[in-house]
Every structure is written in structure tokens, then in C-alpha cells.
Enzyme design. Sequence first.
Site, mmCIF file in Angstrom:
data_model
loop_
_atom_site.group_PDB
_atom_site.id
_atom_site.type_symbol
_atom_site.label_atom_id
_atom_site.label_comp_id
_atom_site.label_asym_id
_atom_site.label_seq_id
_atom_site.Cartn_x
_atom_site.Cartn_y
_atom_site.Cartn_z
ATOM 1 N N LYS A 190 0.848 -1.198 0.000
ATOM 2 C CA LYS A 190 0.000 0.000 0.000
ATOM 3 C C LYS A 190 0.884 1.249 0.000
ATOM 4 C CE LYS A 190 -1.802 2.509 3.227
ATOM 5 N NZ LYS A 190 -1.629 3.857 2.611
ATOM 6 N N GLU A 264 10.862 0.666 9.864
ATOM 7 C CA GLU A 264 11.832 1.735 9.618
ATOM 8 C C GLU A 264 11.104 3.027 9.928
ATOM 9 O OE1 GLU A 264 13.449 4.605 8.471
ATOM 10 O OE2 GLU A 264 13.307 4.039 6.359
ATOM 11 N N CYS A 298 13.585 10.521 6.574
ATOM 12 C CA CYS A 298 13.636 9.952 7.921
ATOM 13 C C CYS A 298 15.014 10.113 8.547
ATOM 14 C CB CYS A 298 13.210 8.501 7.905
ATOM 15 S SG CYS A 298 14.081 7.556 6.670
ATOM 16 N N GLU A 393 10.779 14.902 15.822
ATOM 17 C CA GLU A 393 11.005 14.912 14.382
ATOM 18 C C GLU A 393 10.121 15.995 13.757
ATOM 19 O OE1 GLU A 393 9.629 11.370 12.273
ATOM 20 O OE2 GLU A 393 11.464 11.437 11.076
#
Length: 781
Positions: A190, A264, A298, A393
Site C-alpha cells: 500500500k 523503519e 527519515c 522529528e
Amino acid sequence: MTVREIYDTMAYGAAPESAADAYAWLVDQGDRFGHFIDGVFTDPGEGFESRNPATGEVLATLTQATAEDVEESVAAARKAQGRWERLGGPGRARHLYALARLLQKHARLFAVLETLDNGKPIREARDIDVPLAQRHFYFHAGLAQLLESERPGQQALGVCGQVIPWNFPLLMLSWKVAPALAAGNTVVLKPAEWTSLTALLFADICRQAGLPKGVVNIVTGDGEVGEMIVAHEGIDKVAFTGSTAVGRRIREVTAGQGKGLTLELGGKSPYVVFDDADLDSAVEGLVDAIWFNQGQVCCAGSRLLVQEGVAERFHDKLRHRMANLRMGNPLDKCIDIGAMVDPVQRDRVAEMVAACDSGQTYRADIDTPQTGAFYPPTLITGLSPADPLMQEEIFGPVLVGTTFRTPAEAVQLANNIRYGLAASVWSENLNLALDVAPKLAAGVVWINGTNMFDAAAPFGGVRESGFGREGGWEGLSAYLKPAGQPKKLKPLEPFPGNGDPEPGIDRTPKLYIGGKQARPDGGYSRAIHARSGKLLGQVPIANRKDIRNAVEAARGASAWSATPGHSRAQILYYMAENLSARTDDFASRINAQTGARTGKREVEAAITRLFSYAAWADKFDGQAHGVPLRGMALAMREPVGVIGVICPDEAPLLGLISMIGPAMAMGNRAVLLASEPFPLSALEFVQILETSDVPGGVVNILTGSHAELAPHLAGHADVDAVWSFSSSDISGEVERASAGNLKRTWVNNGHARDWFAPEAEGRAFLEQATEVKTVWVPYGE
Ligand code: NAI
């Protein structure tokens, strides 16, 4: 603008890439997309729009998958899997190679479509995303080709459910699909709802390549669809890239389902500049670290740590460079900064920055388009390590930073974060850089470089950045399992007593914590009986406090992780030697507990196993991967840290040694819950530990109920990984409890193992006992 003005300003003219072919492809598809299931595109259904974030223009309408769509795609993948695996490595390699070729042939179409859909500069899509995606398929065609000779006795996991984010839509697809297919798995993937178009173009490529139907299935939709896929019982392995919050949710949802899982997740990677760095290169590196893909990376170098003496000069240079960045139409080949993926993400970043009231904020005075999801490059200096923007983040073009004085302080600041994905180190003194690299809590370290990727170099994180690696042989192993059908493990119950007292002197085994024998905190003990019902002894019942003490002791024994492999080997040999001197003792104790006559054989196997791990201690090395850049990627094997272990119930001594051996050999410290029905051998083994120079805290042994203690051990924030081989059905509890700090888990899922077999030791165990840290170093021309 006149030619004269151009000469005066040296401004770049626009150099837009044509999007005609990409639009033509969208029109060809009718601008409305269904899913790609079993080799065909389904009819479009109810759905949502996919927009170009630079303009707001609707590019296509996508279909929100229903439960039936997910069902059908999993069924198609299941049906296709056996035949796909039986094609064999070389057969699959041909297909992967064909996909790589087609990606190459349609490179520009993919790049333009990616830029339209995601907003990233065409320069990046064209020169980074698409070439790396091709490289991934080529490289994995090679791994498939060599798989059978290089990884004998391994088989595919089955059907993989893969959910990917929006920052590198095609590249993340290739990171997921290529290894899965190479290993013989089939896939239900997906893409992210904001960026599904290149995945659908990839589906088209699969058709053109003649990939057998059902091998790759692509369904579109939001997080709900993602959750349906990962939770589906027909999925054998889940691979996810995305936010830490969703990663944690996926860990919880899949707990106890017996699925493989790699995550991840997010990061807040330090970018460390020492005072002897080549500052101009480091500034240029920063442009790639934090403004690549508008900071939506990331592993973005999003936390700048500069040594105090050069901080001012460095910040000046940086601000100057920022003022020269060009932001605008992502299709313009001359621009550096494109649009963010969606106005929602832009607003999320803007809110985070607006909430920051400390530090000094600098925004370059550069042209910012008035429409579209644009956000200007931003630098916030002078923050303190605890400021939210230093910890969270941001996932946008915002660099935050502080200064440090000494290398030790740099390491401490770098590691002062819940994430551990990547780090960059800049220094012209390679002694310093190579001294710092191993001390950083990160899965990837770039020395005098940043954001370098290659299919041969494993990528992935530690801590709350997730677990598992993608790329290289190391990444492929997450898509393989030992061949053969596992047998079910029956719960082993302790023998009931018959009231006969224990003959001889009363022996009182204790818990073993921090190198000392300790009474249980709760003050309770449990009687252990022989098969005959005769009392064999009393063992302590550990509680949560004992677990905490043991974990603290293990944390404190960190020097073990820095002890060279040679010295660890000496201690393992010494343990084997001391155990050998007491073979008969241990053998009869095992026989008394289990009621079998395998004691002698078990002790001998345990001695041999200790010898094996002593041998491995200085031989399970990393690899140097050649990468097509001016450098080399060293995939180092580092200890995981503190491992919580729920020991096998059967084989009370050999089971314990099978856990202690790899953990110690690789430099970990362990907190072990001994066999529940037969705990005496583990507590007796304490005497061997005490006489073999094992430093206190390296091995800690507790006894008690697995079901009660395991969740505490698996939930402890200072435990880095949990292994569970209990015969009780606790794999689900362990996985669920591990979600808090996203620790790595290795559980038996109720499957039996023969602890005497050669497969009960070696590489699979050593891999679990290590983390791969990929250190990119400059090398050669
Ligand atoms: P997200 O983690 O929600 O989305 C990533 C993917 O997961 C998408 O395909 C989404 O549909 C899917 N997903 C969402 N909920 C799910 C669930 N419960 N089960 C299974 N799949 C699910 O990321 P989002 O919301 O788009 O971004 C939020 C923040 O996450 C960003 O600001 C950034 O900080 C971080 N992020 C990190 C990424 C990374 O590569 N580390 C990538 C994307 C986002």
C-alpha cells in the site's frame, strides 16, 4: 529579464522539465485508478484525489480499498507465492532484472510523475530516487541469482504486507518489493495516500515485464487500509516505513500473530561538525542533509551540533548558503527546494516552528511561491538539548542546532534522543571521526558525507527508529526463514510433589543479579519436584523489582560491550572448562529434574556450544560493502545492548547456554528467566559464572513464572531486545509489551526447537545478538 540583467545578477533562468508524457499516461489510465490485484487493474471505486502539492491541481482520483479488496489481494498473493518461489532464484532474477530494465527505460516518466505527485525537485527525482530504485532491482536480481548457493536451507516467508510513506514513494516501494521478490515472497503493497501514482505506474511496468500475476499487488487507500493489510491473518511478514507512532501501533496490532516484522521509523539525526572539519564541505553537506526533499527524510541531518570554536563562522557560512538556495516549481531543473508533500504537512511543520519560543530563527530571504505547499528553509540555533524542537522529528526543511565543546560532549548530545537512525560526522581528522562513529547510537553513520544510500549497504535504525535492515544480504535475511515445517511446542508443566522431603543438606539457590547471589525481593520461593514427586529444592520467585534490579545491573555492565572479542572468547572457554569439570554433577541434576536420562549428553552439548560461541566471539565480523560512490560502507556488527531472555523450558542447561552463548559472545549483557519447570540447573550455573571471571552484571539469572515476568521484562525501557523461547504461549504478550520502546523481539511463536541440533546455534543466533551499523567512510578515488 534582459541579457544585461542576467549578467548583472547571474540569476538562473527557468528550465522546466516537460510533464507532457506524465499527463499523457494519466489520461491513458482515465485519470481514475483502481487497485492492481492479480495482474489486472480493478475498476475504480469510491476514493480520494491525488494532488500536485506545488499547484494544488488534481492529478488523478484513487480508490480507497475495502476489506474485500484487501482480501482479494492477499488471496492473489497467496495463490501466486508457491509457484513464484519454485521458479528458483535464477528464474526470479530474470524478472527482477526485467523490472530494473523497464524502470530504466521509463526513467524520465517515473521522475516527472514523482515530482508532480510529491513536489520534490525534478533534479532529485531524476538523479536520486529513480536511479536508486533501478539499482535496487538490479542488485536484488543479483541476490536472487546467488540466493540458493549463498543461503542454503532458507525459504521465503510467504506473503508480505508492505506499507510505505510519501517521502520517497518509488524508492521505498523498491526497497520493499525487490528483496521480498528476490527471496521468493509475494507482495501486497500500500503506497501512501498522498503519493500513490508511481506505485501504480510500477504496477503497469509489472504487467509489461510479464511478472506472473499475483506476485505484486498494489492497493491504495489511507491508514485504515494499511491496518487491514498488516492485521490480515494471511500476511506472513509486515514491512513498514513511516512514523514512529504508526510503527508502534503496527507492533501492537501484529503481536502474537506469528508474523515477521521490520519497522523503519522516524529519526532526528545529528549532524556533528568538529572544529577541524572542512567547513565549506560541511555546509554543502548540510544542504543535502536537511534540504534534500524539503527535509522530509527519515534520516535527515536535522540536529546540527557544531563545535563551539567554529560555530559562529559555520552558522554565517550556512546562512549565506541558505540565502542562495532556490525554491520554486519542482519541475524546474534549476531549483533546490520544491514543495512539501501536502499543505497538511506544511502546516504541521509551521505549527511546530511557531510553538518554539527559544533560540534564534533565521529564514533566508528567498522567493517563496505564494501558492502551493512551500515552506522556506529555516535554521534555529542556540536551542537547548531538551527543547521540543531538538527532540521531536519536524520532517520539514527546518534545521535546529546547538554547540558542543568536546568530542565526548558531542557524543552525549548526539545520543540524547529516543531515535537512532543515522548520524553524520564531519572532521578532517579521521582518527577522531572513526573514534566517534562507534559511540553513536545510530544504524547508519556517514563520515564527511550525508544521506548516501545504496542497495548493497544496509539501512535501518536502533531505539525508536525501529528494527531490521533494508539493503544488502543483511536486509534480505528479513525475508527468509529456515526451510521446513516447524513443530508445535507443548507447554511443559513442573512435576507435582508427593510430600517426600529432600534428602541431604538443604541447598538454597538464589537469584543472580549484578554478579551477586540475591534473595528475591518478594521473599517467596517455590518447591521443585522430581518426576517421582520427591522435593528437589526451593527456588526463589522473582518479581518486577528483581527484574528492575537485574536490568540496572546489566546496564551498568556496559564495559563488556567494549571488551574485545578475543577476551570475551577467553571467558567463554573458561566457562566451558569449568562446566566440564562438573559434568557429572550437572548431569545428575538435569536427570533429577526432567526425569529423563539425557543429562550427560546435555552437559556435553552445552560445553561444545560454549566452545562454539567462544570461537565465534572474534569471528562474526561485519562486511565491507563496495558502493558506487567515492566510499565504502562498513556494515559493522555491534552488540544489541541489554537482552531480556525467556529461556527454553526443555533442556534446562543447554537451553540456557544456547541463549547466554551468543549474547555474551557478541558483547551483550543479559537478564535471563530460567526454565520455569526446571530452574535448578540455571541457578547452579551461577557457580560456573562466578568462577569463570564473568564480570558482574553481564549475566543475570532470575527464576519465576514466565507468563507473569515476561511482560515486565519485555516492557522495560532499558532493555534493548527480548528473546522468548518459553514453552508457555507468551509470544504475543512479549511482542505487545515490547511496543513501548519498540525493542527488537525474537520469539518462538509456540514452535519447538531441537536444542541439541546444529541449527540451534550459529549465525541465526549471532544475527539476533547484533545490530548492523553501516559506517560510510571515504575510500579511494
Ligand atoms: P504515517 O506513518 O501515518 O504514514 C505512513 C504510511 O502508513 C502511509 O502509507 C499510511 O497510510 C500508513 N498508515 C497510517 N496509519 C496506519 C496504520 N494504523 N496501520 C498501517 N498503516 C498505516 O505518516 P504521516 O501521518 O503521513 O506523517 C506523520 C509524521 O510521520 C511526519 O510528520 C513524520 O514526522 C513522520 N514520517 C516519517 C517517515 C519516515 O520515513 N520515517 C515517513 C512519513 C512520515
